[in-house]
Design a protein around this motif. Structure first.
Motif, PDB file in Angstrom:
ATOM      1  N   THR A  77     -14.210   6.325  50.725  1.00  0.00           N
ATOM      2  CA  THR A  77     -14.158   7.190  49.541  1.00  0.00           C
ATOM      3  C   THR A  77     -13.536   6.481  48.340  1.00  0.00           C
ATOM      4  O   THR A  77     -13.236   7.114  47.344  1.00  0.00           O
ATOM      5  N   SER A 116     -17.255   8.940  44.645  1.00  0.00           N
ATOM      6  CA  SER A 116     -16.336   9.775  45.431  1.00  0.00           C
ATOM      7  C   SER A 116     -15.160  10.233  44.581  1.00  0.00           C
ATOM      8  O   SER A 116     -14.792  11.413  44.589  1.00  0.00           O
ATOM      9  N   THR A 147      -8.294  10.467  50.140  1.00  0.00           N
ATOM     10  CA  THR A 147      -8.926   9.177  50.433  1.00  0.00           C
ATOM     11  C   THR A 147      -8.270   8.487  51.624  1.00  0.00           C
ATOM     12  O   THR A 147      -8.540   7.337  51.880  1.00  0.00           O
TER      13      THR A 147
END
Length: 182
Positions: free
Chosen positions: A74, A79, A166
């Motif tokens: 990510t 993202s 993340t």
């Protein structure tokens, strides 16, 4: 919003994780010309087929964030832009810097005006309205998304809700399970 609860756009937490896939973000961005073509087609295909094509594009837009698997990495622009959008949509519960809120609203308005011009141009088959509308829409949206990346970077460590988006746990149990199975 609690885990799994349906929020804005009918997207729950799992859907947002899937939407953070660059495949979802970039294919969704590529959909606007298809919408324009579907609407524009009323002059050649007739209203019924044009509406059916437009409905097909709308179904694709709804399906898209649910279609692709959640990304393994990510740490991508797409993202982080998606995470920023989630933070933006959650601003009533977790306040964001007022300058970011104002900028996002202005960029959303610019994008909206461009989108309305694009749709108007497509309905009336007018390239001189459609093309600038597309340019304004894409420019506004891309600048908005870049600001959302910045918003995510700002808010990531400012609130516990966003801190671990993340981060994935390193589960050593899997290695132990494999070793014990042998």
């Amino acid at each position: 919003m609690s885990a799994g609860k349906i929020g804005v756009l009918g997207m729950d937490n799992a859907t947002w994780r899937r939407h953070a896939s660059p495949w979802s973000v970039y294919t969704r961005m590529a959909t606007l010309p298809l919408l324009v073509a579907a609407i524009w087609s009323h002059s050649t295909l007739g209203l019924g087929p044009s509406l059916a094509l437009t409905l097909g594009v709308m179904i694709w837009l709804w399906t898209n964030p649910r279609l692709f698997p959640a990304p393994k990495n990510t740490n991508t622009w797409a993202s982080r832009a998606t995470f920023g959008e989630r933070i933006w949509l959650n601003r009533a519960k977790v306040p964001i810097p007022s300058s970011e809120e104002t900028t996002a609203i202005v960029l959303s308005l610019v994008t909206g005006v461009g989108f309305m011009a694009t749709i108007f141009g497509a309905v009336f088959n007018d390239l001189l309205i459609t093309l600038p509308g597309l340019l304004i829409t894409y420019t506004g949206k891309l600048v908005f998304l870049q600001r959302m990346v910045g918003l995510y970077e700002t808010m990531r460590d400012a609130h516990p809700l966003y801190r671990f988006w993340t981060t994935y746990p390193d589960n050593d149990n899997r290695r132990q399970d494999i070793a014990s199975a042998n």
